[in-house]
Design a protein around this motif. Structure first.
Motif, PDB file in Angstrom:
ATOM      1  N   ARG A 276       4.459  -2.217   9.494  1.00 24.67           N
ATOM      2  CA  ARG A 276       3.444  -2.954   8.724  1.00 24.67           C
ATOM      3  C   ARG A 276       3.994  -3.379   7.362  1.00 24.67           C
ATOM      4  NH1 ARG A 276      -1.764   0.556  10.752  1.00 24.67           N
ATOM      5  NH2 ARG A 276      -1.815  -0.418  12.810  1.00 24.67           N
ATOM      6  N   ALA A 277       4.789  -2.508   6.762  1.00 26.76           N
ATOM      7  CA  ALA A 277       5.419  -2.867   5.480  1.00 26.76           C
ATOM      8  C   ALA A 277       6.309  -4.089   5.669  1.00 26.76           C
ATOM      9  CB  ALA A 277       6.241  -1.688   4.949  1.00 26.76           C
ATOM     10  N   ARG A 278       7.062  -4.077   6.767  1.00 29.80           N
ATOM     11  CA  ARG A 278       7.968  -5.210   7.017  1.00 29.80           C
ATOM     12  C   ARG A 278       7.195  -6.486   7.260  1.00 29.80           C
ATOM     13  NH1 ARG A 278      12.073  -1.612  10.388  1.00 29.80           N
ATOM     14  NH2 ARG A 278      10.901  -2.275  12.195  1.00 29.80           N
TER      15      ARG A 278
ATOM     16  N   LEU B 232      15.542   1.773   2.016  1.00 35.04           N
ATOM     17  CA  LEU B 232      16.309   1.873   0.766  1.00 35.04           C
ATOM     18  C   LEU B 232      17.076   3.182   0.690  1.00 35.04           C
ATOM     19  CD1 LEU B 232      13.769   0.082  -1.466  1.00 35.04           C
ATOM     20  CD2 LEU B 232      16.161  -0.493  -1.354  1.00 35.04           C
ATOM     21  N   GLN B 233      16.506   4.228   1.288  1.00 31.39           N
ATOM     22  CA  GLN B 233      17.237   5.501   1.300  1.00 31.39           C
ATOM     23  C   GLN B 233      18.028   5.664   2.596  1.00 31.39           C
ATOM     24  OE1 GLN B 233      17.276   7.585  -1.350  1.00 31.39           O
ATOM     25  NE2 GLN B 233      15.915   6.289  -2.520  1.00 31.39           N
ATOM     26  N   GLY B 234      17.807   4.778   3.557  1.00 34.24           N
ATOM     27  CA  GLY B 234      18.606   4.777   4.781  1.00 34.24           C
ATOM     28  C   GLY B 234      18.350   5.946   5.713  1.00 34.24           C
ATOM     29  N   MET B 235      17.129   6.500   5.680  1.00 32.29           N
ATOM     30  CA  MET B 235      16.826   7.641   6.565  1.00 32.29           C
ATOM     31  C   MET B 235      16.350   7.139   7.924  1.00 32.29           C
ATOM     32  SD  MET B 235      14.679  10.024   3.988  1.00 32.29           S
ATOM     33  CE  MET B 235      15.286  10.379   2.363  1.00 32.29           C
ATOM     34  N   ASP B 236      16.533   7.979   8.961  1.00 30.79           N
ATOM     35  CA  ASP B 236      15.936   7.608  10.247  1.00 30.79           C
ATOM     36  C   ASP B 236      14.487   8.113  10.270  1.00 30.79           C
ATOM     37  OD1 ASP B 236      15.909  10.303  11.092  1.00 30.79           O
ATOM     38  OD2 ASP B 236      17.926  10.128  11.926  1.00 30.79           O
TER      39      ASP B 236
ATOM     40  N   VAL C  84       5.054   7.061  11.074  1.00 31.13           N
ATOM     41  CA  VAL C  84       5.990   6.515  10.069  1.00 31.13           C
ATOM     42  C   VAL C  84       6.509   5.167  10.548  1.00 31.13           C
ATOM     43  CG1 VAL C  84       8.224   6.841   8.964  1.00 31.13           C
ATOM     44  CG2 VAL C  84       6.708   8.788   9.267  1.00 31.13           C
ATOM     45  N   ARG C  85       6.836   5.111  11.847  1.00 30.43           N
ATOM     46  CA  ARG C  85       7.377   3.873  12.422  1.00 30.43           C
ATOM     47  C   ARG C  85       6.380   2.727  12.246  1.00 30.43           C
ATOM     48  NH1 ARG C  85       9.146   6.084  16.647  1.00 30.43           N
ATOM     49  NH2 ARG C  85      11.381   5.747  16.608  1.00 30.43           N
ATOM     50  N   VAL C  86       5.105   3.005  12.563  1.00 31.03           N
ATOM     51  CA  VAL C  86       4.073   1.963  12.448  1.00 31.03           C
ATOM     52  C   VAL C  86       3.917   1.540  10.985  1.00 31.03           C
ATOM     53  CG1 VAL C  86       1.590   1.513  12.675  1.00 31.03           C
ATOM     54  CG2 VAL C  86       2.834   2.620  14.537  1.00 31.03           C
ATOM     55  N   ARG C  87       3.970   2.504  10.073  1.00 34.18           N
ATOM     56  CA  ARG C  87       3.845   2.156   8.643  1.00 34.18           C
ATOM     57  C   ARG C  87       5.016   1.273   8.199  1.00 34.18           C
ATOM     58  NH1 ARG C  87       2.064   8.140   6.378  1.00 34.18           N
ATOM     59  NH2 ARG C  87      -0.049   8.086   7.211  1.00 34.18           N
TER      60      ARG C  87
ATOM     61  N   PRO D 270       0.847  -1.203   0.000  1.00 33.52           N
ATOM     62  CA  PRO D 270       0.000   0.000   0.000  1.00 33.52           C
ATOM     63  C   PRO D 270       0.883   1.254   0.000  1.00 33.52           C
ATOM     64  CG  PRO D 270      -0.765  -1.569   1.641  1.00 33.52           C
ATOM     65  CD  PRO D 270       0.543  -2.100   1.126  1.00 33.52           C
ATOM     66  N   TYR D 271       0.427   2.301  -0.664  1.00 34.72           N
ATOM     67  CA  TYR D 271       1.277   3.465  -0.926  1.00 34.72           C
ATOM     68  C   TYR D 271       1.984   4.005   0.332  1.00 34.72           C
ATOM     69  CZ  TYR D 271       3.118   7.849  -2.422  1.00 34.72           C
ATOM     70  OH  TYR D 271       3.993   8.863  -2.677  1.00 34.72           O
ATOM     71  N   LEU D 272       1.237   4.210   1.408  1.00 33.22           N
ATOM     72  CA  LEU D 272       1.836   4.850   2.578  1.00 33.22           C
ATOM     73  C   LEU D 272       2.869   3.942   3.251  1.00 33.22           C
ATOM     74  CD1 LEU D 272      -1.318   6.609   4.091  1.00 33.22           C
ATOM     75  CD2 LEU D 272       0.543   7.642   2.759  1.00 33.22           C
ATOM     76  N   TYR D 273       2.633   2.635   3.211  1.00 35.09           N
ATOM     77  CA  TYR D 273       3.613   1.689   3.766  1.00 35.09           C
ATOM     78  C   TYR D 273       4.867   1.681   2.876  1.00 35.09           C
ATOM     79  CZ  TYR D 273      -0.363  -0.352   6.368  1.00 35.09           C
ATOM     80  OH  TYR D 273      -1.442  -0.567   7.166  1.00 35.09           O
ATOM     81  N   ARG D 274       4.629   1.724   1.549  1.00 37.27           N
ATOM     82  CA  ARG D 274       5.744   1.706   0.593  1.00 37.27           C
ATOM     83  C   ARG D 274       6.635   2.926   0.811  1.00 37.27           C
ATOM     84  NH1 ARG D 274       3.961   2.555  -5.281  1.00 37.27           N
ATOM     85  NH2 ARG D 274       2.140   1.613  -4.336  1.00 37.27           N
ATOM     86  N   GLU D 275       5.990   4.065   0.959  1.00 39.82           N
ATOM     87  CA  GLU D 275       6.722   5.318   1.162  1.00 39.82           C
ATOM     88  C   GLU D 275       7.625   5.216   2.400  1.00 39.82           C
ATOM     89  OE1 GLU D 275       4.670   9.423   0.556  1.00 39.82           O
ATOM     90  OE2 GLU D 275       4.466   8.918   2.663  1.00 39.82           O
ATOM     91  N   ALA D 276       7.050   4.745   3.514  1.00 34.47           N
ATOM     92  CA  ALA D 276       7.826   4.644   4.757  1.00 34.47           C
ATOM     93  C   ALA D 276       8.966   3.635   4.593  1.00 34.47           C
ATOM     94  CB  ALA D 276       6.914   4.221   5.917  1.00 34.47           C
ATOM     95  N   PHE D 277       8.677   2.506   3.965  1.00 31.36           N
ATOM     96  CA  PHE D 277       9.688   1.459   3.811  1.00 31.36           C
ATOM     97  C   PHE D 277      10.827   1.915   2.900  1.00 31.36           C
ATOM     98  CE2 PHE D 277      11.622  -2.307   1.985  1.00 31.36           C
ATOM     99  CZ  PHE D 277      11.798  -3.111   3.097  1.00 31.36           C
TER     100      PHE D 277
END
Lengths: 73, 201
Positions: free
Chosen positions: B174-176, B149-153, B168-171, B137-144
């Motif tokens: 869920r992505a994971r 992949l971009q290595g941001m905190d 963001v953490r919860v998203r 899902p888009y919002l999970y993808r964005e957070a993941f």
């Protein structure tokens, strides 16, 4: 069994060393933690980054010149 | 992330004096990251490059209003992500299917002609991962994508997406979870074979 939330916090390195050791002492939790870590870390290691195509920089600068004539053609 | 905000600030000062070539240095510095982020979000390399190009042009035009409260890179990512969202909305309205870039071909396109078994195995997993990340899902993808992949905190992701770090953490969690379900076998196989080869070496 460790909560899912704590497993994710462990993946993110947000647990103390003692809490992490407690998780790793439980074989089921440890296995699940390894799986989550692999899923989190593998994309960064395995997904191949693409390179910008040749001339990408020039396309951007040309795009700016087209829309902003003051930008020094 | 390996960035130098002070160097960016110096380059931006030159840009604001009308030095367009200086802006080219920022393009060189961030183009690969922005394109790769957009590729993960929209699933098509050509669309990702168009989005990245548009993001750089818009960022340049908006530079006089850039106050430097956030890093230039975060601000640029924010612009690119907004363009990705708009692009996906338009695509959704048009009823187009979500394309998924072929990771195997991508490796070959990027001039990587190493076709050893290790590379093929990685290419297969790379393709599977791209496909599964594109299905999130888009919002999970964005957070993941931003986190892993971009290595941001989480604070950086929060600043870019403008949602609370805990959200963001919860998203990302869920992505994971979704990726663990869908990718566990592929990842297990990859690591097992890789570990076996390491032992043989």
């Amino acid at each position: 069994m460790t909560s899912r939330r704590d497993l994710h916090r462990a993946v993110d390195g947000e647990l103390s060393k003692a809490e992490t050791r407690r998780i790793e002492a439980d074989p089921l939790s440890r296995e699940e933690l390894e799986r989550l870590k692999a899923v989190s870390q593998a994309p960064g290691q395995v997904v191949r980054p693409v390179k910008p195509s040749t001339g990408f920089r020039q396309k951007v600068l040309d795009g700016i010149r087209r829309t902003d004539p003051k930008s020094g053609a | 992330m390996d960035q130098d905000p002070a160097a960016d600030t110096r380059v931006i000062a030159r840009c604001l004096k009308g030095d367009l070539n200086a802006y080219g240095d920022l393009v060189d510095r961030y183009s690969a990251r922005v394109i790769n982020m957009a590729l993960m979000m929209v699933g098509d390399r050509h669309e990702a490059e168009d989005i990245a190009q548009d993001a750089f042009v818009r960022a340049y035009r908006a530079l006089p209003g850039f106050r430097g409260r956030a890093r230039f890179s975060s601000w640029l990512y924010q612009i690119a992500l907004n363009l990705c969202r708009d692009h996906l909305k338009r695509r959704s309205r048009a009823g187009a299917a979500v394309p998924v870039e072929d990771g195997t071909l991508e490796g070959l396109h990027s001039g990587d002609d190493d076709t050893t078994p290790d590379t093929i195995l990685e290419a297969e997993l790379s393709e599977t991962m791209r496909q599964e990340i594109a299905r999130l899902p888009y919002l999970y993808r964005e957070a993941f994508v931003l986190r892993h992949l971009q290595g941001m905190d989480y604070d950086e992701v929060s600043a870019i997406t403008r949602v609370a770090a805990d959200t963001v953490r919860v998203r990302a969690y869920r992505a994971r979870e979704l990726l663990r379900e869908r990718l566990a076998n592929a990842v297990d196989t990859y690591w097992r074979e890789k570990a076996g080869k390491e032992r043989v070496k």
